[in-house]
Design an enzyme around this catalytic site. Sequence first.
Site, PDB file in Angstrom:
ATOM      1  CD  GLU A  16      -1.171   0.324   3.716  1.00  0.00           C
ATOM      2  OE1 GLU A  16      -1.109   1.320   4.452  1.00  0.00           O
ATOM      3  OE2 GLU A  16      -1.970  -0.617   3.901  1.00  0.00           O
ATOM      4  CG  ASP A  17       4.378   3.180   2.462  1.00  0.00           C
ATOM      5  OD1 ASP A  17       3.469   3.972   2.743  1.00  0.00           O
ATOM      6  OD2 ASP A  17       5.540   3.288   2.884  1.00  0.00           O
ATOM      7  N   GLY A  18       2.941   2.971  -1.835  1.00  0.00           N
ATOM      8  CA  GLY A  18       3.474   3.589  -3.044  1.00  0.00           C
ATOM      9  C   GLY A  18       3.157   5.077  -3.088  1.00  0.00           C
TER      10      GLY A  18
END
Length: 335
Positions: free
Chosen positions: A190-192
Amino acid sequence: PAGDGLPVGGYPSEPLSEHELGELIRNLPTRPLGADPAKGIRMSLGGAQDKLLLVRVDGQWRRPVGGYPSTHILKPATVWPHSAENEALILALSRSCRLSHNQSWVERIGDTTVLVAERYDRVITADGNVRRLHQEDMCQASGMRPKDKYLIGRPSERMARVLREFADSPQREVISLYKQVAFRALVGDEDGHGKNYSLILHNGVVTTAPLYDSLCTLEYRELSGDMGAAIGAQQNLAKVDRQSLLDEAKAMGISAWDAEQALDELSADLNSGVENLPAGITADWPSERIINTVSTRVQRLQTGLPLGGTDRNARPNRNMDTATDRKRGTRPATK
């Protein structure tokens, strides 16, 4: 470990004993990156917390001095269980998808498990010297403040516009960015956000930087599953499907044929990568959960179903930074 690194002759660095290396790892919260101004050792790297910058010389870890560049990034596993192993596995899959090329592996240093990654923003010249490559993350390149990294918007907005304005082969680099975005969705990362995509300037040519700082965040139920950059109309990893990825590609100016081909290549490369993961990456930790997550998400992409993997209502509304700070107790919890 991959490679012995540089020969010792002529490289300004100081040796580290096993005890000294362990102390550097333990002191990262108070001395990020291993900086020691009293010794003239200054370091810089975006997202600096819990990273140590070293040089590998003749197979041993040393600290660069005199402003000379580091060659490796060491990231200890801390508040997120098996984060070093998790990231090593995902980075191995990124290499199988040709989204990165720099080697990474896991080492045990003292009582800490550490992810080691070769720096891709370095070039070793014929005479053995190390030269830095200019890198800018997408926040820098688009004029955003680092603290606004989760406000970067969809990849088709600021990030694609930056590439179309500055890249020497804009369409090729936009497709490269798109494949990184799709890869993160498929592996459950999720950390894009805006600081986890970058540009490289080398010999006057601007290209998309290799994929970096990626792990399967679905493994951690403290996280919401909401992505740092929405894909199409979808913000959450569970709801992304093939159509939302195709919608994002269209908004980025990528043809339907190129987008379909990119997704099919990623699916095939991920399936192959999962089948060929080396035992050194998967042994002695519960890697099968992440492997199953990735395989299931690839299968669901191919059938057109939402990729799944999170029960949004059962998860708190926290991104990676907020949840990490909460677990460390470094700032008040937010609702």
